[in-house]
Design a protein around this motif. Sequence first.
Motif, mmCIF file in Angstrom:
data_model
loop_
_atom_site.group_PDB
_atom_site.id
_atom_site.type_symbol
_atom_site.label_atom_id
_atom_site.label_comp_id
_atom_site.label_asym_id
_atom_site.label_seq_id
_atom_site.Cartn_x
_atom_site.Cartn_y
_atom_site.Cartn_z
ATOM 1 N N ASP A 185 0.824 -1.201 0.000
ATOM 2 C CA ASP A 185 0.000 0.000 0.000
ATOM 3 C C ASP A 185 0.865 1.262 0.000
ATOM 4 O O ASP A 185 0.529 2.254 -0.667
ATOM 5 N N GLU A 186 1.951 1.251 0.741
ATOM 6 C CA GLU A 186 2.839 2.410 0.779
ATOM 7 C C GLU A 186 3.523 2.616 -0.575
ATOM 8 O O GLU A 186 3.687 3.755 -1.034
ATOM 9 N N VAL A 187 3.904 1.518 -1.201
ATOM 10 C CA VAL A 187 4.535 1.606 -2.511
ATOM 11 C C VAL A 187 3.530 2.114 -3.552
ATOM 12 O O VAL A 187 3.863 2.937 -4.414
ATOM 13 N N LYS A 188 2.312 1.638 -3.472
ATOM 14 C CA LYS A 188 1.270 2.087 -4.394
ATOM 15 C C LYS A 188 1.038 3.591 -4.250
ATOM 16 O O LYS A 188 0.859 4.308 -5.243
ATOM 17 N N GLU A 189 1.048 4.086 -3.022
ATOM 18 C CA GLU A 189 0.872 5.509 -2.772
ATOM 19 C C GLU A 189 2.025 6.303 -3.372
ATOM 20 O O GLU A 189 1.822 7.385 -3.958
ATOM 21 N N ALA A 190 3.237 5.783 -3.256
ATOM 22 C CA ALA A 190 4.412 6.458 -3.809
ATOM 23 C C ALA A 190 4.361 6.493 -5.336
ATOM 24 O O ALA A 190 4.778 7.479 -5.954
ATOM 25 N N LEU A 191 3.866 5.435 -5.957
ATOM 26 C CA LEU A 191 3.730 5.414 -7.411
ATOM 27 C C LEU A 191 2.759 6.488 -7.887
ATOM 28 O O LEU A 191 2.923 7.062 -8.971
ATOM 29 N N TYR A 224 3.055 15.327 -3.455
ATOM 30 C CA TYR A 224 3.917 14.559 -2.560
ATOM 31 C C TYR A 224 3.903 15.146 -1.144
ATOM 32 O O TYR A 224 3.953 16.365 -0.961
ATOM 33 N N VAL A 225 3.873 14.277 -0.150
ATOM 34 C CA VAL A 225 3.899 14.674 1.253
ATOM 35 C C VAL A 225 5.299 14.408 1.803
ATOM 36 O O VAL A 225 5.804 13.286 1.715
ATOM 37 N N GLU A 226 5.932 15.424 2.354
ATOM 38 C CA GLU A 226 7.296 15.306 2.860
ATOM 39 C C GLU A 226 7.419 14.139 3.846
ATOM 40 O O GLU A 226 6.603 13.979 4.752
ATOM 41 N N GLY A 227 8.457 13.338 3.644
ATOM 42 C CA GLY A 227 8.708 12.188 4.497
ATOM 43 C C GLY A 227 8.194 10.883 3.925
ATOM 44 O O GLY A 227 8.567 9.803 4.404
ATOM 45 N N ALA A 228 7.368 10.964 2.890
ATOM 46 C CA ALA A 228 6.842 9.750 2.261
ATOM 47 C C ALA A 228 7.860 9.182 1.273
ATOM 48 O O ALA A 228 8.828 9.836 0.886
ATOM 49 N N LEU A 229 7.639 7.963 0.867
ATOM 50 C CA LEU A 229 8.520 7.273 -0.071
ATOM 51 C C LEU A 229 8.526 7.964 -1.425
ATOM 52 O O LEU A 229 7.490 8.393 -1.926
ATOM 53 N N ARG A 230 9.721 8.076 -2.022
ATOM 54 C CA ARG A 230 9.886 8.630 -3.369
ATOM 55 C C ARG A 230 10.490 7.553 -4.264
ATOM 56 O O ARG A 230 11.354 6.788 -3.833
ATOM 57 N N LEU A 231 10.036 7.514 -5.528
ATOM 58 C CA LEU A 231 10.435 6.452 -6.444
ATOM 59 C C LEU A 231 10.840 7.024 -7.803
ATOM 60 O O LEU A 231 10.478 8.154 -8.143
ATOM 61 N N PRO A 232 11.565 6.240 -8.613
ATOM 62 C CA PRO A 232 11.928 6.681 -9.967
ATOM 63 C C PRO A 232 10.685 6.850 -10.841
ATOM 64 O O PRO A 232 9.639 6.257 -10.570
ATOM 65 N N PRO A 233 10.790 7.650 -11.920
ATOM 66 C CA PRO A 233 9.653 7.881 -12.806
ATOM 67 C C PRO A 233 9.421 6.704 -13.747
ATOM 68 O O PRO A 233 10.221 5.763 -13.802
ATOM 69 N N GLN A 234 8.346 6.773 -14.524
ATOM 70 C CA GLN A 234 7.980 5.656 -15.386
ATOM 71 C C GLN A 234 8.962 5.445 -16.531
ATOM 72 O O GLN A 234 8.939 4.406 -17.190
ATOM 73 N N THR A 235 9.836 6.437 -16.800
ATOM 74 C CA THR A 235 10.841 6.257 -17.838
ATOM 75 C C THR A 235 11.942 5.298 -17.397
ATOM 76 O O THR A 235 12.742 4.871 -18.220
ATOM 77 N N ALA A 236 11.990 4.959 -16.118
ATOM 78 C CA ALA A 236 12.970 4.007 -15.599
ATOM 79 C C ALA A 236 12.320 2.636 -15.459
ATOM 80 O O ALA A 236 11.187 2.516 -14.990
ATOM 81 N N ILE A 237 13.032 1.611 -15.843
ATOM 82 C CA ILE A 237 12.484 0.253 -15.739
ATOM 83 C C ILE A 237 12.213 -0.117 -14.287
ATOM 84 O O ILE A 237 11.337 -0.926 -13.998
ATOM 85 N N ALA A 238 12.935 0.502 -13.356
ATOM 86 C CA ALA A 238 12.681 0.244 -11.933
ATOM 87 C C ALA A 238 11.232 0.558 -11.587
ATOM 88 O O ALA A 238 10.567 -0.182 -10.849
#
Length: 460
Positions: free
Chosen positions: A408-414, A429-443
């Motif tokens: 659920d946390e990962v889904k929120e970050a996406l 984005y809410v400060e302190g929450a998980l940040r992830l690479p953009p959709q241009t990255a395979i990650a």
Amino acid sequence: MPLCLSPQTRTRFLRITHFTTLTFRYAHTARRSPSPASLLASVSQHKPAKMAATATPDLPILPPEDSHLTAKFGRETANYFSGSPLNRLSFLRTDHAFLAPAFKHPAASFLLLDNLAPLVKTDDAAQLAFVSLGEIVGRVGGDIFEKTEEELIKEFDSEREEHVVVFLGMDEKGVLGGHGGSEEKFKYKEFEGVPYFAVDVSKWEGKEELKEKLGKERKAGFYGGGPRHMGLVAGQAAMYGYARALIDWNARTPFCAQCGQRTLSVNAGTKRVCPPTDKGVERGACATRGTVSNHSFPRTDPTVIMAIVSADGSKVLLGRQRRWPKYWYSTLAGFQEPGESIEEAVRREVWEESGVQVGRVVLHSSQPWPFPASLMIGAVGQALPGEGEKIYLGHDAELESAKWFPMDEVKEALAKGTHNMGDEVPKEYVEGALRLPPQTAIANRLINSVVEGWWVASKM
């Protein structure tokens, strides 16, 4: 270990219902089968030139199809830097009877790179800009492809300035629109379209005058937003990635890796040879001559990148390096080593970096990554239960942190926290929450796939 989640039945039902309604099948003409690039170009939806360079670009769109593989495994994933609209026609790179007229044709279009930065439109840096031969012929010449490889090798002069021109392929569907100099298409045998080439202008004298001219007449300039241009529209990003990789490889390998003597670029920029003579004088022996040698062709470094799910499927393993922005995590990755399968490389890299032990590994998708020449091989793996999920960072100092994040946390970050490294975070984005690479990255695509249940076992 079981690979079942409670949403499995619903996920599979939605997949099968969606993909079995597709009735599109690849069309084969009586003349020849369409190239993969032509198939993709026929359904690509390139956005008009109003997208800002900082906007997240669309990913390549693959043609719909109703195969059994799609019904079983879901739609194929096309990652950023893939999906070129060009037919590479790689078997014609040695045919100077094709290359010479294609190069000089009025419709021929050229992508210029300055220190690997592509020429883009001034008012829309998400779009590449192309020029005609007439605008650069004074520097590269008009007869660069007139001679065969054998003739070029025989006349080799190591002191002569080398102009590397890379043949990128042919736009057979008119997706790109060329440089605007001619609507006439180039024809060779059964092939017809607009030829595209890439040229390195990094060492050209009078380059500033060229830039000024391009700015006035073409409304174009070399991209200045950093070494990794991630804002190009789908398709054009693949063209740039290919051009960048080949131009960079030619620039990095002016000397033979076997004997150390200067080499010569042939095959439209896709091969370098070590000539036996220089200005007619015999050179030292070299093992690459007369044999197939991997020293003569561009290298691609296989790199595994993987989304690892917990044994019960409720969490995702992510890690971060010290230099990354605060709260920014990504999937684990590492170079595949010689004598190692992809699955073995995934298990080794995950264990060395995080201490987590991985059981089953499934390949997901891949992404060409031209920085400088990697192939990102995406996989999804599942940790072994119990002690297998224990995190230990003492083997390898690469990661500052590795954590198991709930789905659920990962889904929120996406949804709210994806962005390019160095870019501003999204407004939501809410400060302190998980940040992830953009959709241009395979990650990002791998993380998205495990959140959506892509890895769940099929009942078919």
